[in-house]
Structures are given as structure tokens and as C-alpha cells.
Design a protein around this motif. Sequence first.
Motif, PDB file in Angstrom:
ATOM      1  N   MET A  36      47.578 -14.120 -35.350  1.00 53.14           N
ATOM      2  CA  MET A  36      48.589 -12.958 -34.133  1.00 53.14           C
ATOM      3  C   MET A  36      47.981 -11.650 -34.168  1.00 53.14           C
ATOM      4  O   MET A  36      47.919 -11.202 -33.521  1.00 53.14           O
ATOM      5  N   THR A  37      48.231 -10.983 -35.558  1.00 51.14           N
ATOM      6  CA  THR A  37      47.516  -9.867 -35.465  1.00 51.14           C
ATOM      7  C   THR A  37      46.398  -9.667 -35.033  1.00 51.14           C
ATOM      8  O   THR A  37      45.652  -8.306 -34.230  1.00 51.14           O
ATOM      9  N   VAL A  72      46.210  -9.749 -31.214  1.00 50.88           N
ATOM     10  CA  VAL A  72      45.698  -8.827 -30.355  1.00 50.88           C
ATOM     11  C   VAL A  72      45.266  -7.704 -31.013  1.00 50.88           C
ATOM     12  O   VAL A  72      44.967  -7.039 -30.048  1.00 50.88           O
ATOM     13  N   TRP A  83      41.238  -7.981 -28.227  1.00 54.64           N
ATOM     14  CA  TRP A  83      42.005  -7.990 -27.388  1.00 54.64           C
ATOM     15  C   TRP A  83      42.177  -6.507 -26.390  1.00 54.64           C
ATOM     16  O   TRP A  83      41.845  -6.320 -26.034  1.00 54.64           O
ATOM     17  N   LEU A  84      42.732  -5.616 -28.048  1.00 56.58           N
ATOM     18  CA  LEU A  84      43.005  -4.053 -27.826  1.00 56.58           C
ATOM     19  C   LEU A  84      41.546  -3.710 -27.610  1.00 56.58           C
ATOM     20  O   LEU A  84      41.067  -2.982 -27.108  1.00 56.58           O
TER      21      LEU A  84
END
Length: 85
Positions: free
Chosen positions: A14-15, A18, A21-22
Motif C-alpha cells: 500500500m505504501t 501511494v 501515484w504521488l
Amino acid sequence: MMGWYGGDAGWAMMTSMVLFWLVVIGVVVWAIVRLTPRRRLDDDPRAILDRRLASGEIDEAEYRSRIAALREGGRSPWQAAQDDE
């Protein structure tokens, strides 16, 4: 023991998603900022008219007419013509 959805590896996935996408959003924003033309602060109407006359976009009569309209500070002849339509 592995828990629900892979246990200990779930937070890492998950990290990383994220962060991915950042980075993608950051690259898109950076590209838009770098590729869009910026308006120069010294683009006053007189400088724009000078450049347009020099490049041949407008002739001397139109240049003089627009400069006179700028000096008057009122409505320009081409704005008045658009309102008449």
C-alpha cells in the motif's frame, strides 16, 4: 503467520502504491508547469503593440489607432465596434 491480504507485506504494498501515484502526479504537475508558456511581467499593452508591429501582424495605421486608444484610456475603437454588432 500471514494475516488477511498477505499479512506483513500488505502495508509495504500500500505504501509503495501511494508513493507511485504521488510520483506520477508530481511528474505531471512538473511537466505542465515547465511546458506552459509564462506571461512576462513586462507585457504592457504598449510593448505588445510594438512587438506586433515589428513582426508585421499589424500595420502602422492600426498601430497608431491602438496607441491613441491607449492614451485616451477610454474605450478603444475595436471594442466600440464589437458592441455595435
